[in-house]
Design a protein around this motif. Structure first.
Motif, short mmCIF file in Angstrom:
data_model
loop_
_atom_site.label_atom_id
_atom_site.label_comp_id
_atom_site.label_asym_id
_atom_site.label_seq_id
_atom_site.Cartn_x
_atom_site.Cartn_y
_atom_site.Cartn_z
N TYR A 52 0.89 -1.17 0.00
CA TYR A 52 0.00 0.00 0.00
C TYR A 52 0.92 1.21 0.00
O TYR A 52 1.56 1.49 1.01
CB TYR A 52 -0.90 0.02 1.23
N VAL A 57 3.61 -4.75 2.42
CA VAL A 57 2.98 -5.58 3.46
C VAL A 57 3.35 -7.05 3.25
O VAL A 57 3.83 -7.71 4.17
CB VAL A 57 1.45 -5.39 3.45
N SER A 77 -0.16 -7.75 15.08
CA SER A 77 -1.13 -6.84 14.47
C SER A 77 -0.45 -6.04 13.35
O SER A 77 0.67 -5.54 13.51
CB SER A 77 -1.65 -5.91 15.57
N SER A 82 -5.01 -9.98 7.36
CA SER A 82 -6.28 -9.68 6.68
C SER A 82 -6.03 -9.38 5.20
O SER A 82 -6.84 -9.75 4.34
CB SER A 82 -6.96 -8.47 7.34
N ARG A 86 -7.89 -11.19 2.10
CA ARG A 86 -8.61 -10.45 1.06
C ARG A 86 -8.10 -10.80 -0.33
O ARG A 86 -8.86 -10.88 -1.29
CB ARG A 86 -8.51 -8.94 1.31
N1 LIG Z 1 -6.67 -0.50 2.28
C1 LIG Z 1 -5.49 -0.20 2.85
N2 LIG Z 1 -4.85 0.94 2.53
C2 LIG Z 1 -3.65 1.25 3.08
N3 LIG Z 1 -3.01 0.48 3.98
C3 LIG Z 1 -3.60 -0.67 4.33
C4 LIG Z 1 -4.88 -1.07 3.81
N4 LIG Z 1 -5.21 -2.26 4.35
C5 LIG Z 1 -4.21 -2.59 5.19
N5 LIG Z 1 -3.25 -1.63 5.19
C6 LIG Z 1 -1.99 -1.67 5.95
O1 LIG Z 1 -1.38 -2.91 5.67
C7 LIG Z 1 -0.78 -3.46 6.83
C8 LIG Z 1 -1.38 -4.82 7.10
O2 LIG Z 1 -2.74 -4.69 7.48
P1 LIG Z 1 -3.66 -5.96 7.82
O3 LIG Z 1 -3.57 -6.92 6.71
O4 LIG Z 1 -4.99 -5.42 8.17
O5 LIG Z 1 -2.92 -6.55 9.10
P2 LIG Z 1 -3.43 -7.63 10.16
O6 LIG Z 1 -4.72 -8.18 9.71
O7 LIG Z 1 -2.32 -8.63 10.23
O8 LIG Z 1 -3.54 -6.90 11.47
C9 LIG Z 1 -1.02 -2.45 7.95
O9 LIG Z 1 0.13 -1.64 8.04
C10 LIG Z 1 -2.21 -1.67 7.45
O10 LIG Z 1 -2.18 -0.37 7.97
#
Ligand SMILES: Nc1ncnc2c1ncn2[C@@H]1O[C@H](COP(=O)(O)OP(=O)(O)O)[C@@H](O)[C@H]1O
Ligand SMILES: [Mg+2]
Length: 282
Positions: A52, A57, A77, A82, A86
């Motif tokens: 992103y 990531v 975290s 996630s 997705r």
């Molecule tokens: N749609 C998005 N836009 C920008 N950054 C994102 C988005 N979705 C997730 N992130 C970033 O990607 C990283 C991983 O997020 P996520 O997959 O939700 O982590 P987890 O589920 O392991 O807690 C984090 O730094 C989050 O802020």
């Protein structure tokens, strides 16, 4: 098949074909004894990357999940759990690499995701909420019967005409599970589905998840922050760290597993130590 993302439903899926890990083979034999057919799809991920902006990531995920296996994913975290779900579900585009589900023709309803929030429609009774999971089959003549069967699987037959607002948190999650099950998914991904539940409800939901997985044979991918839950339910626990799969731990223990047993506690301790060492570096 690349994940050419297709999605009108808030869910989707994957698979490939391959050899079965020993733990999965045991499960499969049990199913055959019970004459329940495995409907799971295998999943192969190669060189998967996702950023992103400047935030890289996922930095090269390589993973094969045999059909019908129950995999748990843990990691601190923000590590990308996630995001990975997705991408698997086709809800977002991959930057590089591939995700495939074997050679089977995969329909959107073959792949489902269940989230932490039940996301029920407040203006629709329970049965209609379950029918949402049928997608375009929702208007077919057997929609009610299929939804009733899914409600029975989660033990909520008597709630079919209730409004979501009168249900407890655990009951709402069971409706969400019935909505996910109603299309007979071949891959079911769970994103911390029990995270908001109290401890007792959580344990009974864990048992329910294990039972429906055993009965239906889908490939299960469970993201959880609860390592005890991961080792209690999964054939295999993956630890994600720094954008990659840092550890891949097989849980080769008979089911149902006894909560609090020394073997489970030992595995839980070793996975927790991986997580803590990852945390120490940040
Ligand atoms: N749609 C998005 N836009 C920008 N950054 C994102 C988005 N979705 C997730 N992130 C970033 O990607 C990283 C991983 O997020 P996520 O997959 O939700 O982590 P987890 O589920 O392991 O807690 C984090 O730094 C989050 O802020
Ligand atoms: Mg998350």
């Amino acid at each position: 098949m690349q994940t050419a993302l297709r999605t009108s439903l808030p869910e989707t899926e994957l698979a490939s074909r391959a050899s079965f890990a020993p733990a999965a083979r045991v499960v499969r034999e049990e199913r055959q004894e019970r004459q329940v057919q495995t409907s799971g799809l295998p999943l192969s991920i190669r060189g998967l990357r996702k950023s992103y902006g400047d935030n890289e990531v996922l930095r090269g995920i390589d993973l094969h999940i045999p059909a019908g296996q129950f995999v748990a994913i843990v990691g601190k975290s923000g590590c990308g759990k996630s995001t990975l779900l997705r991408l698997i579900a086709g809800l977002e585009k991959i930057d590089a690499g591939s995700i495939s589900f074997g050679d089977a023709a995969v329909k959107p309803e073959d792949i489902r995701v269940m989230f932490q929030e039940p996301r029920l429609l407040p203006w629709a009774p329970v049965l209609s909420n379950v029918e949402v999971g049928l997608g375009r089959d929702r208007s077919s003549s057997d929609a009610d019967a299929r939804a009733e069967k899914a409600l029975a699987e989660v033990g909520l037959t008597d709630k079919r005409d209730q409004w979501p607002s009168v249900l407890s948190g655990g009951q709402k999650q069971r409706v969400a599970l019935a909505r996910a099950l109603v299309s007979n998914p071949r891959v079911l991904a769970f994103d911390e589905p029990l995270g908001a539940l109290d401890a007792l409800t959580r344990i009974s939901m864990q048992r329910l998840l294990e039972r429906v997985w055993r009965d239906q044979g889908f490939t299960a991918i469970l993201v959880t922050h609860d390592v005890a839950e991961a080792v209690a339910l999964a054939d295999r626990v993956l630890v994600i760290d720094e954008g990659r799969i840092a550890h891949d731990v097989t849980v080769n223990l008979a089911r149902p597993r006894e909560r609090g047993s020394a073997e489970l506690a030992g595995l839980e301790g070793s996975i927790l130590s991986h997580l803590l060492s990852a945390d120490d570096r940040t």
